[in-house]
Design a protein around this motif. Structure first.
Motif, PDB file in Angstrom:
ATOM      1  N   PRO A 187      -0.588  29.321 -17.848  1.00 45.94           N
ATOM      2  CA  PRO A 187      -1.740  28.880 -17.064  1.00 45.94           C
ATOM      3  C   PRO A 187      -1.781  29.562 -15.699  1.00 45.94           C
ATOM      4  O   PRO A 187      -0.774  30.050 -15.197  1.00 45.94           O
ATOM      5  CB  PRO A 187      -1.505  27.369 -16.905  1.00 45.94           C
ATOM      6  N   ASN A 207      -9.241  31.142 -18.689  1.00 40.29           N
ATOM      7  CA  ASN A 207      -7.840  31.285 -19.103  1.00 40.29           C
ATOM      8  C   ASN A 207      -7.559  30.278 -20.216  1.00 40.29           C
ATOM      9  O   ASN A 207      -7.467  29.076 -19.960  1.00 40.29           O
ATOM     10  CB  ASN A 207      -6.885  31.054 -17.932  1.00 40.29           C
ATOM     11  N   PRO A 208      -7.436  30.720 -21.475  1.00 41.13           N
ATOM     12  CA  PRO A 208      -7.226  29.790 -22.583  1.00 41.13           C
ATOM     13  C   PRO A 208      -5.961  28.952 -22.451  1.00 41.13           C
ATOM     14  O   PRO A 208      -5.866  27.881 -23.052  1.00 41.13           O
ATOM     15  CB  PRO A 208      -7.156  30.713 -23.810  1.00 41.13           C
ATOM     16  N   GLU A 209      -4.980  29.424 -21.681  1.00 43.58           N
ATOM     17  CA  GLU A 209      -3.726  28.679 -21.557  1.00 43.58           C
ATOM     18  C   GLU A 209      -3.824  27.533 -20.558  1.00 43.58           C
ATOM     19  O   GLU A 209      -3.058  26.573 -20.640  1.00 43.58           O
ATOM     20  CB  GLU A 209      -2.593  29.615 -21.140  1.00 43.58           C
ATOM     21  N   GLY A 210      -4.744  27.612 -19.607  1.00 36.90           N
ATOM     22  CA  GLY A 210      -4.892  26.515 -18.661  1.00 36.90           C
ATOM     23  C   GLY A 210      -5.178  26.991 -17.254  1.00 36.90           C
ATOM     24  O   GLY A 210      -4.925  28.147 -16.891  1.00 36.90           O
ATOM     25  N   THR A 229     -12.889  27.410 -17.287  1.00 30.22           N
ATOM     26  CA  THR A 229     -12.854  27.074 -18.698  1.00 30.22           C
ATOM     27  C   THR A 229     -11.602  27.635 -19.364  1.00 30.22           C
ATOM     28  O   THR A 229     -11.069  28.662 -18.935  1.00 30.22           O
ATOM     29  CB  THR A 229     -14.114  27.582 -19.433  1.00 30.22           C
ATOM     30  N   THR A 230     -11.157  26.949 -20.408  1.00 29.35           N
ATOM     31  CA  THR A 230     -10.044  27.442 -21.206  1.00 29.35           C
ATOM     32  C   THR A 230     -10.537  27.928 -22.572  1.00 29.35           C
ATOM     33  O   THR A 230      -9.787  27.946 -23.544  1.00 29.35           O
ATOM     34  CB  THR A 230      -8.963  26.363 -21.368  1.00 29.35           C
ATOM     35  N   SER A 281     -11.688  30.721 -25.330  1.00 31.81           N
ATOM     36  CA  SER A 281     -11.103  32.023 -25.668  1.00 31.81           C
ATOM     37  C   SER A 281     -12.146  33.130 -25.661  1.00 31.81           C
ATOM     38  O   SER A 281     -11.819  34.303 -25.829  1.00 31.81           O
ATOM     39  CB  SER A 281     -10.427  31.963 -27.040  1.00 31.81           C
ATOM     40  N   GLY A 298      -4.319  24.622 -22.648  1.00 32.30           N
ATOM     41  CA  GLY A 298      -5.767  24.608 -22.655  1.00 32.30           C
ATOM     42  C   GLY A 298      -6.346  23.550 -21.745  1.00 32.30           C
ATOM     43  O   GLY A 298      -7.520  23.211 -21.859  1.00 32.30           O
ATOM     44  N   ILE A 331      -7.327  21.772 -17.937  1.00 32.20           N
ATOM     45  CA  ILE A 331      -7.757  22.046 -16.569  1.00 32.20           C
ATOM     46  C   ILE A 331      -7.360  20.849 -15.726  1.00 32.20           C
ATOM     47  O   ILE A 331      -7.725  19.710 -16.049  1.00 32.20           O
ATOM     48  CB  ILE A 331      -9.271  22.286 -16.489  1.00 32.20           C
ATOM     49  N   GLY A 345     -12.607  22.400 -20.858  1.00 28.89           N
ATOM     50  CA  GLY A 345     -11.335  22.768 -21.463  1.00 28.89           C
ATOM     51  C   GLY A 345     -10.969  21.869 -22.624  1.00 28.89           C
ATOM     52  O   GLY A 345     -11.758  21.019 -23.065  1.00 28.89           O
TER      53      GLY A 345
END
Length: 446
Positions: A108, A134-137, A155-156, A158, A224, A226, A244
């Motif tokens: 993240p 960032n999809p990870e957080g 947003t998370t 992809s 994922g 926020i 997210g």
């Protein structure tokens, strides 16, 4: 009391409900307050983007530009962490509409410093919106500051959808999206040049990274997520969107006369907006039904990529964030937890708050959409798109859409199963406002 398919509409002022039940303090552990990352790490992954450090300011220039009347600038990073006291300063042309930052990182992003957009023309302001992906957080720390004239979207997802036609993946690849039931006659050889205007949809994949719910009030965060721990303050009439897998607000959100959207998504879906920036008109489409056609003309189905065994965000002693594979994950993908404040109040009652998720918990929070001439609008839960199952507003929370010299606003709460409204809900004014509650199974108002 238990009611089947209940619809309660209260139109008298004052509108006031007060709860008698408290949530145990043990369930509401105070979030840790790390000082943030030890250093600012902003690493571009393409030569199109340049980062130059000048003391505590990191100037970000270049990027890939689209065309059109509302041009965008796309940046790609593999790390985007901003230390307390440092500034991430995006420098763009005055006509740029959106600055899109794709963060394809194994962890993240922690942002404790300042986010800023600056025009490259002296004495000419930039009104560009900032979109962080960032999809990870994404974690916004206690010391975060916003110096933005436009909107902020975090947003998370992809990938992003533009013009309901072109898909921008987190790795920067642009494809034509072939969506069932719509005109799919877009450019068969798309590029960044086609990505004009704001995103019209957000693509979520890799849902298997998140584990099921066991306790929605825990502070452990799934991948994922926020998490806002600071003050996200935007200019009046601006829009803040946190979208997210899981959204948690422990800080303050301020957008006078603007809109605050807090949305959590489960499953592998395209969240498509019927109108740009209108999160209320969202539509869910399974990514299994969507195909992409790359520049090479090869069609493929959007699917979740390499699933990581990591399943939650861990705060380290040095303030950084990392992923762990602790199987005792206790948060709920598809949930929004609001423990801080949200304030969109302004004179004319133009402020709007939208909270959308399968499970919504408002705990010890104050949500305000007040005005003078008119009260604003607060919507908690939805009946379409993302269907809300349960809503909890605890005794120490207050939701208001009051007007001091005009008509009260509207507070709308929706749940397919249960609404527990134990706190204060007021839509007062010289003319009555509305408290509009609809629960599919149980409505518990105390």
């Amino acid at each position: 009391m238990k009611l089947k398919l209940i619809y309660l509409l209260l139109t008298a002022a004052p509108l006031w409900v007060c709860g008698l039940q408290r949530v145990a303090s043990a369930q509401l552990a105070t979030p840790s307050k790390p000082s943030g990352p030890a250093s600012t790490l902003i690493h571009p992954t393409t030569p199109a983007t340049a980062v130059e450090q000048n003391s505590n300011q990191f100037n970000i220039t270049g990027g890939q530009a689209s065309g059109g009347a509302a041009p965008n600038v796309i940046h790609q990073f593999d790390r985007f962490d901003v230390r307390n006291g440092d500034q991430a300063n995006f420098i763009v042309a005055p006509n740029v509409s959106n600055v899109v930052s794709l963060i394809d990182s194994p962890q993240p992003s922690s942002i404790y410093g300042t986010l800023q957009i600056q025009s490259n023309v002296p004495n000419v302001a930039s009104n560009a919106n900032l979109i962080l992906v960032n999809p990870e957080g994404l974690v916004f720390g206690e010391s975060i500051q916003l110096n933005l004239s436009g909107d902020l979207t975090a947003t998370t997802a992809s990938g992003l959808l533009f013009s309901d036609t072109y898909h921008l993946d987190i790795d920067g690849v642009v494809s034509r999206a072939i969506i069932p039931g719509q005109d799919n006659t877009g450019n068969t050889n798309p590029s960044v040049a086609n990505l004009t205007g704001p995103p019209t949809g957000y693509v979520f994949t890799d849902s298997d990274r998140s584990l099921p719910i066991t306790n929605p009030l825990s502070t452990a965060l799934p991948v994922g997520s926020i998490h806002n721990k600071g003050t996200l303050a935007l200019e009046p009439q601006s829009t803040l969107t946190l979208l997210g897998r899981y959204v948690q607000n422990d800080g303050d959100i301020v957008a006078s006369g603007g809109t605050a959207n807090l949305v959590a998504v489960t499953g592998d879906n395209l969240v498509r907006l019927s109108q740009p920036n209108n999160i209320l008109a969202l539509e869910l489409i399974s990514t299994d039904a969507i195909a992409l056609q790359s520049a090479a003309g090869i069609p493929q189905t959007i699917t979740g990529g390499d699933a990581s065994q990591a399943n939650r965000i861990q705060s380290n002693t040095n303030g950084s964030q990392s992923l762990t594979s602790n199987s005792s994950l206790t948060t709920a993908p598809g949930s929004v937890l609001v423990r801080g404040s949200i304030d969109v109040s302004d004179r004319n009652g133009q402020g709007t708050v939208n909270i959308t998720a399968e499970q919504i918990n408002v705990i010890g929070s104050e949500i305000s959409a007040n005005g003078i001439n008119q009260g604003g609008f607060v919507s908690i839960g939805t009946e379409s798109g993302i269907i809300t199952e349960d809503v909890m507003v605890n005794r120490s929370s207050a939701v208001s859409a009051n007007a001091s010299a005009g008509q009260g606003g509207t507070i709308k709460i929706r749940a397919a199963d249960t609404i527990r409204l134990y706190g204060d809900a007021t839509a007062n004014g010289t003319s009555p406002g509305n408290l509009d509650l609809k629960a599919g199974q149980t409505l518990d108002v105390r």
